[in-house]
Design an enzyme around this catalytic site. Sequence first.
Site, PDB file in Angstrom:
ATOM      1  N   ASP A  31      32.204 -86.444-124.092  1.00 51.83           N
ATOM      2  CA  ASP A  31      33.370 -86.708-124.935  1.00 51.83           C
ATOM      3  C   ASP A  31      34.607 -86.742-124.054  1.00 51.83           C
ATOM      4  O   ASP A  31      34.781 -85.929-123.142  1.00 51.83           O
ATOM      5  CB  ASP A  31      33.498 -85.626-126.010  1.00 51.83           C
ATOM      6  CG  ASP A  31      34.442 -86.046-127.124  1.00 51.83           C
ATOM      7  OD1 ASP A  31      33.965 -86.271-128.244  1.00 51.83           O
ATOM      8  OD2 ASP A  31      35.670 -86.141-126.870  1.00 51.83           O
ATOM      9  N   ILE A  32      35.499 -87.695-124.335  1.00 53.21           N
ATOM     10  CA  ILE A  32      36.700 -87.878-123.531  1.00 53.21           C
ATOM     11  C   ILE A  32      37.703 -86.729-123.723  1.00 53.21           C
ATOM     12  O   ILE A  32      38.568 -86.505-122.865  1.00 53.21           O
ATOM     13  CB  ILE A  32      37.342 -89.244-123.886  1.00 53.21           C
ATOM     14  CG1 ILE A  32      38.188 -89.775-122.760  1.00 53.21           C
ATOM     15  CG2 ILE A  32      38.109 -89.187-125.193  1.00 53.21           C
ATOM     16  CD1 ILE A  32      38.578 -91.241-122.914  1.00 53.21           C
ATOM     17  N   ASN A  86      30.251 -85.412-137.898  1.00 52.73           N
ATOM     18  CA  ASN A  86      31.330 -85.580-138.857  1.00 52.73           C
ATOM     19  C   ASN A  86      31.048 -86.855-139.645  1.00 52.73           C
ATOM     20  O   ASN A  86      30.765 -87.904-139.054  1.00 52.73           O
ATOM     21  CB  ASN A  86      32.681 -85.667-138.140  1.00 52.73           C
ATOM     22  CG  ASN A  86      33.029 -84.375-137.430  1.00 52.73           C
ATOM     23  OD1 ASN A  86      32.660 -83.295-137.875  1.00 52.73           O
ATOM     24  ND2 ASN A  86      33.728 -84.474-136.314  1.00 52.73           N
ATOM     25  N   GLY A  92      36.534 -85.471-140.697  1.00 52.20           N
ATOM     26  CA  GLY A  92      36.958 -85.571-139.304  1.00 52.20           C
ATOM     27  C   GLY A  92      36.372 -86.733-138.539  1.00 52.20           C
ATOM     28  O   GLY A  92      36.590 -86.849-137.330  1.00 52.20           O
ATOM     29  N   GLN A  93      35.635 -87.618-139.220  1.00 48.20           N
ATOM     30  CA  GLN A  93      35.069 -88.763-138.486  1.00 48.20           C
ATOM     31  C   GLN A  93      36.174 -89.777-138.184  1.00 48.20           C
ATOM     32  O   GLN A  93      36.905 -90.206-139.086  1.00 48.20           O
ATOM     33  CB  GLN A  93      33.951 -89.439-139.298  1.00 48.20           C
ATOM     34  CG  GLN A  93      33.240 -90.531-138.504  1.00 48.20           C
ATOM     35  CD  GLN A  93      32.055 -91.144-139.245  1.00 48.20           C
ATOM     36  OE1 GLN A  93      31.833 -90.873-140.430  1.00 48.20           O
ATOM     37  NE2 GLN A  93      31.299 -91.974-138.549  1.00 48.20           N
ATOM     38  N   SER A  94      36.296 -90.139-136.923  1.00 46.74           N
ATOM     39  CA  SER A  94      37.322 -91.112-136.516  1.00 46.74           C
ATOM     40  C   SER A  94      36.707 -92.364-135.893  1.00 46.74           C
ATOM     41  O   SER A  94      37.371 -93.392-135.797  1.00 46.74           O
ATOM     42  CB  SER A  94      38.304 -90.469-135.525  1.00 46.74           C
ATOM     43  OG  SER A  94      37.629 -90.062-134.356  1.00 46.74           O
ATOM     44  N   HIS A  99      27.637 -90.701-134.381  1.00 47.39           N
ATOM     45  CA  HIS A  99      27.539 -89.933-133.138  1.00 47.39           C
ATOM     46  C   HIS A  99      27.386 -88.465-133.480  1.00 47.39           C
ATOM     47  O   HIS A  99      28.061 -87.948-134.364  1.00 47.39           O
ATOM     48  CB  HIS A  99      28.773 -90.149-132.242  1.00 47.39           C
ATOM     49  CG  HIS A  99      30.068 -89.947-132.976  1.00 47.39           C
ATOM     50  ND1 HIS A  99      30.593 -90.897-133.817  1.00 47.39           N
ATOM     51  CD2 HIS A  99      30.916 -88.900-132.999  1.00 47.39           C
ATOM     52  CE1 HIS A  99      31.725 -90.454-134.331  1.00 47.39           C
ATOM     53  NE2 HIS A  99      31.946 -89.228-133.864  1.00 47.39           N
ATOM     54  N   HIS A 101      27.945 -84.717-132.072  1.00 49.96           N
ATOM     55  CA  HIS A 101      28.628 -83.932-131.039  1.00 49.96           C
ATOM     56  C   HIS A 101      27.662 -82.832-130.597  1.00 49.96           C
ATOM     57  O   HIS A 101      27.267 -81.985-131.409  1.00 49.96           O
ATOM     58  CB  HIS A 101      29.880 -83.261-131.604  1.00 49.96           C
ATOM     59  CG  HIS A 101      30.961 -84.196-132.041  1.00 49.96           C
ATOM     60  ND1 HIS A 101      32.076 -84.444-131.276  1.00 49.96           N
ATOM     61  CD2 HIS A 101      31.119 -84.923-133.173  1.00 49.96           C
ATOM     62  CE1 HIS A 101      32.880 -85.289-131.935  1.00 49.96           C
ATOM     63  NE2 HIS A 101      32.322 -85.589-133.082  1.00 49.96           N
TER      64      HIS A 101
HETATM   65  P1  AMP Z   1      34.736 -87.991-134.553  1.00 44.38           P
HETATM   66  O1  AMP Z   1      36.168 -87.561-134.728  1.00 44.38           O
HETATM   67  O2  AMP Z   1      33.732 -87.024-135.085  1.00 44.38           O
HETATM   68  O3  AMP Z   1      34.534 -89.403-135.070  1.00 44.38           O
HETATM   69  O4  AMP Z   1      34.482 -88.008-133.001  1.00 44.38           O
HETATM   70  C1  AMP Z   1      34.887 -89.050-132.161  1.00 44.38           C
HETATM   71  C2  AMP Z   1      34.873 -88.489-130.789  1.00 44.38           C
HETATM   72  O5  AMP Z   1      34.892 -89.555-129.870  1.00 44.38           O
HETATM   73  C3  AMP Z   1      36.077 -87.595-130.457  1.00 44.38           C
HETATM   74  O6  AMP Z   1      35.627 -86.298-130.114  1.00 44.38           O
HETATM   75  C4  AMP Z   1      36.755 -88.314-129.311  1.00 44.38           C
HETATM   76  O7  AMP Z   1      37.297 -87.429-128.360  1.00 44.38           O
HETATM   77  C5  AMP Z   1      35.608 -89.136-128.739  1.00 44.38           C
HETATM   78  N1  AMP Z   1      36.005 -90.325-128.020  1.00 44.38           N
HETATM   79  C6  AMP Z   1      36.909 -91.267-128.405  1.00 44.38           C
HETATM   80  N2  AMP Z   1      36.972 -92.252-127.500  1.00 44.38           N
HETATM   81  C7  AMP Z   1      36.091 -91.941-126.512  1.00 44.38           C
HETATM   82  C8  AMP Z   1      35.686 -92.559-125.286  1.00 44.38           C
HETATM   83  N3  AMP Z   1      36.223 -93.719-124.870  1.00 44.38           N
HETATM   84  N4  AMP Z   1      34.754 -91.934-124.527  1.00 44.38           N
HETATM   85  C9  AMP Z   1      34.226 -90.761-124.919  1.00 44.38           C
HETATM   86  N5  AMP Z   1      34.540 -90.139-126.062  1.00 44.38           N
HETATM   87  C10 AMP Z   1      35.465 -90.697-126.854  1.00 44.38           C
END
Ligand code: AMP
Length: 113
Positions: A31-32, A86, A92-94, A99, A101
Site C-alpha cells: 500500500d502506498i 472495505n 471506507g472503500q475508495s 482489494h 488489505h
Molecule cells: P480502500 O480505501 O479500502 O479502497 O483502499 C485503497 C487503498 O489503496 C488505500 O489504502 C490507498 O493507500 C491505496 N492506494 C491508492 N493508490 C495506490 C497506489 N498507486 N499504489 C498502492 N496503493 C495505493
Amino acid sequence: MSSDCLFCRIVAGEVPADVVARSERALAFRDIDPRAALHVLVIPREHHADVAQLAAADPALLAELVELADTVAGTEASGQFRLVFNTGPTAGQSVFHVHGHVLGGQDLGWSPA
Ligand code: AMP
C-alpha cells in the site's frame, strides 16, 4: 480491464507498484500509504468492483486472494495477519477494484469505527 481503474492499470504495468507476490490470477503489492508495519493489498488481475461481487462471480478467485494474503503474511509477518475488505464508500472503500488489505507485522489494535 478498465482503463479508468487505478488497480487495473497497476495489473497492466501502466502504474508502478511495489509488487511482493503473484499467483496465477492475483497480485500483492505494498500500500502506498501504509497503516501498519505490514500493509499489502491483494487484488485479482480481473476487474471486480468489491468483495461481494467477487464472491458471487468467482468464489475460487476470492479464495486465491486469501491464499496469497497468507503467503505474504507467512513471508513477512510470521503467518499472522488481518485481512480487510472495505466494501462501499461508507465503509471506507475508495478504489472500486476489489482489494484485501493484509495488515500485520506488529500488535494490532481493534477500533474499526
Ligand atoms: P480502500 O480505501 O479500502 O479502497 O483502499 C485503497 C487503498 O489503496 C488505500 O489504502 C490507498 O493507500 C491505496 N492506494 C491508492 N493508490 C495506490 C497506489 N498507486 N499504489 C498502492 N496503493 C495505493
